[in-house]
Design an enzyme around this catalytic site. Sequence first.
Site, PDB file in Angstrom:
ATOM      1  CG  ASN A 161      -1.781  -1.202   1.344  1.00 40.27           C
ATOM      2  OD1 ASN A 161      -2.858  -1.237   0.773  1.00 40.27           O
ATOM      3  ND2 ASN A 161      -1.315  -2.216   2.063  1.00 40.27           N
ATOM      4  CB  SER A 166      -6.080   3.227   7.190  1.00 34.55           C
ATOM      5  OG  SER A 166      -6.493   1.969   6.710  1.00 34.55           O
ATOM      6  CD  GLU A 399      -3.703   0.498  -2.913  1.00 34.76           C
ATOM      7  OE1 GLU A 399      -3.938  -0.155  -1.881  1.00 34.76           O
ATOM      8  OE2 GLU A 399      -2.697   0.315  -3.614  1.00 34.76           O
ATOM      9  N   GLY A 400      -8.205  -0.299  -1.240  1.00 36.78           N
ATOM     10  CA  GLY A 400      -9.397  -0.141  -0.422  1.00 36.78           C
ATOM     11  C   GLY A 400     -10.275  -1.366  -0.288  1.00 36.78           C
TER      12      GLY A 400
END
Length: 523
Positions: A161, A166, A399-400
């Site tokens: 990432n 996060s 992403e995500g």
Amino acid sequence: MSIPLLPSWPPSLPSEAVSYLSDQATDYALAHGIVYRPVALSPTTAPALDSAIHAPFSLLPSPFPRALFDRAQSIQPAYDLLYAQVSSDHTFLQRVIGQSVIHVDEFQKQLWDIYISVKDDLVQPLSLGLFRSDYLLHDAASEGEKGSRSGELELKQVEFNTISASFGALCTKVNGLHRHLASTTDYLGAHEQLKSLDNLPLNAAQEVLIEGLAKAHAAYNATAQAYVLFVVQEGERNAFDQRPLEHALQAQGIRVVRQTFAEIAQRMSLTGQDRKLLLAHPVLGEIEISVVYYRAGYGPSDYASAKDWETRKQLERSRAIKCPSIAVQLAGAKKVQQVLAEPDRLEPLLSTIGMENKVNEMRETFSDLYPLDTSPLGQKGYELAQTEPQNFVLKPQREGGGNNVYREDIPGFLAQLEAGEGEKGAVAKRQAYILMSLIKPPAGLGNYLVKAATKDARAGAVLAKDTVSELGVYGAVLFENGAEKVKVHHHRSGGYLLRTKGRESDEGGVAVGFSVIDSPLLI
């Protein structure tokens, strides 16, 4: 490498003990800010700003081989510098992204167009990468569907990432929760190894991220009081993973302002030949920005209009240090991960940054990865996707989470791509994806998952009998392009995120309810 057997997990606990530990843990979570904003009452309303629920967490830490945990930590510096180097290598990005992905992926094309338009007109040579490399345990003994905790465990990388890595704050706090329960209750004698805090490694994730942001702010060398800008999503439920970073920076005298793309578009200006980024904030007045830290902007939904893309471009053109820059975000594409796994691709890059001694260790973390283009490797990948889909996952350049296609769904998905297209068009569309062999985590591990009450589930600890844990390791690197290799101004790796979910879920997102935040019990 000899890997000890993982114990059957969780240890047996009577219901009264589970309830007691759950109550203690929930109060600790609420008292220490392991919290989310609650889900909005309706799709058209924002989450309430004046209330919170605890974030999902595991009641016990999950067993993880100490040797593989240490390996993930030891190779993170090489991964950090590798992706910094990739982001600085225009020839590599042109070949991997510019000549391939952008022709079939509109989101990547938008990023690429900005990259091309600004790369020779940058006033800020520095970039900040706050990275996280994610891994699963692979049980080599499970290839024959045996499934075991046999000790034939390997560390396999899921993804790297480069934007909005996060949970650095919340995972640090959950580590504190598990250490608190161990030190105050001994986990009621449930398992011998839970009695020693040495088996619950301290987590420096939050510290690594904060130090990276602080070093970037200092390197900006503002003549006046400048702010770090957090670019955030509208109605962010996960704000309390971001606020601790903000508060820690403010404790060092570094001010932070949070803004959405829409707010930035209304308030930003670039001034002077050095294009200082100024925001006309309605309360704070006109402020200068030193660092732009993206906790949004990693997916198409964050760009609601052409105006948002123009805002991203102007931020990229500014003097502020970007975290990440467009180039660093592009380097995080899944296609880059796949190309690095090809023969002889990794070695010259690692040699450039002086990390050639890590080649074997890094390659051992690679799963089988295939393009889906017309190359011989791409043709092999396409054949495997059709004949052995149960062994693979199809990944787009996103992403995500929530974007992948798994197992038996792959052939039908590829058929949809090909419907109404000639062979050339079908192949072109496939190039937006990579094929990755499925990692097969060890069986026999479970945990108690503690979630806040929702309309669909009660609060408290629920036993998940078959779980999978994903380990992420953080790194922070502040760098600039050099003639041949990146020039590093600050680099620190360390800290970790462990996310645990039921095996039946292919997706791993905590914020969307699939996983809980965990920490490792080193075996």
